[in-house]
Motif scaffolding. Sequence first.
Motif, PDB file in Angstrom:
ATOM      1  N   GLY A   8       0.814  -1.212   0.000  1.00  0.00           N
ATOM      2  CA  GLY A   8       0.000   0.000   0.000  1.00  0.00           C
ATOM      3  C   GLY A   8       0.847   1.262   0.000  1.00  0.00           C
ATOM      4  O   GLY A   8       0.573   2.209  -0.745  1.00  0.00           O
ATOM      5  N   VAL A   9       1.893   1.282   0.825  1.00  0.00           N
ATOM      6  CA  VAL A   9       2.794   2.440   0.869  1.00  0.00           C
ATOM      7  C   VAL A   9       3.489   2.614  -0.473  1.00  0.00           C
ATOM      8  O   VAL A   9       3.602   3.739  -0.992  1.00  0.00           O
ATOM      9  N   LEU A  10       3.940   1.513  -1.061  1.00  0.00           N
ATOM     10  CA  LEU A  10       4.608   1.579  -2.355  1.00  0.00           C
ATOM     11  C   LEU A  10       3.672   2.119  -3.432  1.00  0.00           C
ATOM     12  O   LEU A  10       4.064   2.975  -4.238  1.00  0.00           O
ATOM     13  N   LEU A  11       2.419   1.662  -3.440  1.00  0.00           N
ATOM     14  CA  LEU A  11       1.457   2.141  -4.432  1.00  0.00           C
ATOM     15  C   LEU A  11       1.146   3.627  -4.240  1.00  0.00           C
ATOM     16  O   LEU A  11       1.014   4.367  -5.223  1.00  0.00           O
ATOM     17  N   VAL A  12       1.044   4.081  -3.005  1.00  0.00           N
ATOM     18  CA  VAL A  12       0.786   5.499  -2.740  1.00  0.00           C
ATOM     19  C   VAL A  12       1.968   6.345  -3.218  1.00  0.00           C
ATOM     20  O   VAL A  12       1.789   7.406  -3.833  1.00  0.00           O
ATOM     21  N   ILE A  13       3.179   5.882  -2.967  1.00  0.00           N
ATOM     22  CA  ILE A  13       4.362   6.641  -3.397  1.00  0.00           C
ATOM     23  C   ILE A  13       4.432   6.706  -4.920  1.00  0.00           C
ATOM     24  O   ILE A  13       4.666   7.782  -5.487  1.00  0.00           O
ATOM     25  N   VAL A  14       4.220   5.586  -5.597  1.00  0.00           N
ATOM     26  CA  VAL A  14       4.270   5.572  -7.055  1.00  0.00           C
ATOM     27  C   VAL A  14       3.160   6.450  -7.635  1.00  0.00           C
ATOM     28  O   VAL A  14       3.384   7.223  -8.577  1.00  0.00           O
ATOM     29  N   GLY A  15       1.973   6.373  -7.074  1.00  0.00           N
ATOM     30  CA  GLY A  15       0.870   7.223  -7.530  1.00  0.00           C
ATOM     31  C   GLY A  15       1.149   8.700  -7.289  1.00  0.00           C
ATOM     32  O   GLY A  15       0.846   9.553  -8.138  1.00  0.00           O
ATOM     33  N   GLY A  16       1.743   9.019  -6.145  1.00  0.00           N
ATOM     34  CA  GLY A  16       2.095  10.413  -5.855  1.00  0.00           C
ATOM     35  C   GLY A  16       3.125  10.952  -6.822  1.00  0.00           C
ATOM     36  O   GLY A  16       3.039  12.098  -7.281  1.00  0.00           O
ATOM     37  N   ILE A  17       4.105  10.130  -7.168  1.00  0.00           N
ATOM     38  CA  ILE A  17       5.120  10.550  -8.137  1.00  0.00           C
ATOM     39  C   ILE A  17       4.482  10.755  -9.508  1.00  0.00           C
ATOM     40  O   ILE A  17       4.813  11.713 -10.222  1.00  0.00           O
ATOM     41  N   ALA A  18       3.536   9.895  -9.884  1.00  0.00           N
ATOM     42  CA  ALA A  18       2.847  10.049 -11.165  1.00  0.00           C
ATOM     43  C   ALA A  18       2.036  11.345 -11.202  1.00  0.00           C
ATOM     44  O   ALA A  18       2.036  12.054 -12.210  1.00  0.00           O
ATOM     45  N   VAL A  19       1.364  11.673 -10.101  1.00  0.00           N
ATOM     46  CA  VAL A  19       0.593  12.910 -10.046  1.00  0.00           C
ATOM     47  C   VAL A  19       1.511  14.124 -10.106  1.00  0.00           C
ATOM     48  O   VAL A  19       1.231  15.097 -10.822  1.00  0.00           O
ATOM     49  N   LEU A  20       2.619  14.093  -9.372  1.00  0.00           N
ATOM     50  CA  LEU A  20       3.563  15.205  -9.416  1.00  0.00           C
ATOM     51  C   LEU A  20       4.166  15.365 -10.805  1.00  0.00           C
ATOM     52  O   LEU A  20       4.400  16.491 -11.261  1.00  0.00           O
ATOM     53  N   ASN A  21       4.408  14.264 -11.499  1.00  0.00           N
ATOM     54  CA  ASN A  21       4.911  14.330 -12.865  1.00  0.00           C
ATOM     55  C   ASN A  21       3.881  14.981 -13.782  1.00  0.00           C
ATOM     56  O   ASN A  21       4.224  15.761 -14.657  1.00  0.00           O
ATOM     57  N   PHE A  22       2.602  14.673 -13.576  1.00  0.00           N
ATOM     58  CA  PHE A  22       1.525  15.270 -14.365  1.00  0.00           C
ATOM     59  C   PHE A  22       1.428  16.770 -14.120  1.00  0.00           C
ATOM     60  O   PHE A  22       1.163  17.542 -15.037  1.00  0.00           O
ATOM     61  N   VAL A  23       1.666  17.194 -12.879  1.00  0.00           N
ATOM     62  CA  VAL A  23       1.594  18.610 -12.515  1.00  0.00           C
ATOM     63  C   VAL A  23       2.797  19.370 -13.069  1.00  0.00           C
ATOM     64  O   VAL A  23       2.707  20.556 -13.364  1.00  0.00           O
ATOM     65  N   GLY A  24       3.927  18.712 -13.231  1.00  0.00           N
ATOM     66  CA  GLY A  24       5.099  19.377 -13.783  1.00  0.00           C
ATOM     67  C   GLY A  24       6.345  19.244 -12.928  1.00  0.00           C
ATOM     68  O   GLY A  24       7.367  19.821 -13.247  1.00  0.00           O
ATOM     69  N   VAL A  25       6.280  18.496 -11.831  1.00  0.00           N
ATOM     70  CA  VAL A  25       7.444  18.261 -10.982  1.00  0.00           C
ATOM     71  C   VAL A  25       8.033  16.917 -11.402  1.00  0.00           C
ATOM     72  O   VAL A  25       7.376  15.881 -11.308  1.00  0.00           O
ATOM     73  N   HIS A  26       9.282  16.933 -11.883  1.00  0.00           N
ATOM     74  CA  HIS A  26       9.900  15.724 -12.420  1.00  0.00           C
ATOM     75  C   HIS A  26      10.973  15.201 -11.468  1.00  0.00           C
ATOM     76  O   HIS A  26      11.815  15.950 -10.991  1.00  0.00           O
ATOM     77  N   PHE A  27      10.933  13.908 -11.210  1.00  0.00           N
ATOM     78  CA  PHE A  27      11.889  13.248 -10.328  1.00  0.00           C
ATOM     79  C   PHE A  27      12.742  12.233 -11.066  1.00  0.00           C
ATOM     80  O   PHE A  27      13.371  11.380 -10.449  1.00  0.00           O
ATOM     81  N   GLY A  28      12.792  12.289 -12.380  1.00  0.00           N
ATOM     82  CA  GLY A  28      13.505  11.285 -13.163  1.00  0.00           C
ATOM     83  C   GLY A  28      14.976  11.196 -12.825  1.00  0.00           C
ATOM     84  O   GLY A  28      15.514  10.101 -12.631  1.00  0.00           O
ATOM     85  N   ALA A  29      15.649  12.330 -12.737  1.00  0.00           N
ATOM     86  CA  ALA A  29      17.087  12.311 -12.451  1.00  0.00           C
ATOM     87  C   ALA A  29      17.362  11.818 -11.033  1.00  0.00           C
ATOM     88  O   ALA A  29      18.301  11.054 -10.809  1.00  0.00           O
ATOM     89  N   ILE A  30      16.531  12.247 -10.101  1.00  0.00           N
ATOM     90  CA  ILE A  30      16.731  11.833  -8.709  1.00  0.00           C
ATOM     91  C   ILE A  30      16.494  10.334  -8.563  1.00  0.00           C
ATOM     92  O   ILE A  30      17.291   9.628  -7.940  1.00  0.00           O
ATOM     93  N   LEU A  31      15.414   9.834  -9.142  1.00  0.00           N
ATOM     94  CA  LEU A  31      15.125   8.401  -9.044  1.00  0.00           C
ATOM     95  C   LEU A  31      16.145   7.577  -9.816  1.00  0.00           C
ATOM     96  O   LEU A  31      16.495   6.470  -9.402  1.00  0.00           O
TER      97      LEU A  31
END
Length: 98
Positions: A8-31
Motif C-alpha cells: 500500500g505504501v509503495l502504491l501510494v508513493i508511485v501514484g504520488g510521483i505520477a501525479v507530481l509528474n503530471f503537474v510538472g514536478v519531475h523526479f527522473g534524475a533523482i530516481l
Amino acid sequence: MNGKSALGVLLVIVGGIAVLNFVGVHFGAILGFLLPFILIGFGVVGWMNNKKWIGGILAAVGGLMLLGKLGGILVLLLAIGLIVAGVSLFKKDKRRAY
C-alpha cells in the motif's frame, strides 16, 4: 509492517510521483540516481534473510548501475592517483645509486 501495508505504501508513493509528474514536478534524475542504491539495499536485505542468490544478483545489478552513474568521478579519481604516483616517482630519494 506486513506485506499488504508495504504494498500500500509503495502504491501510494508511485501514484504520488505520477501525479507530481503530471503537474510538472519531475523526479527522473533523482530516481535514476537513487535506484542503484535501492537495489543494493534490497540485495543486502535479501542476503541477510538467507536469500543469497537474489540478494547477490540485486546487489550486483545495483553496483553495475552505480558504476555507470559514477563513472566520471571514478575516472577523475584514477587520474589524480596516476598524477600523484608520477610526482612521487620524481620526488624519490635522489641519493640512491643503482
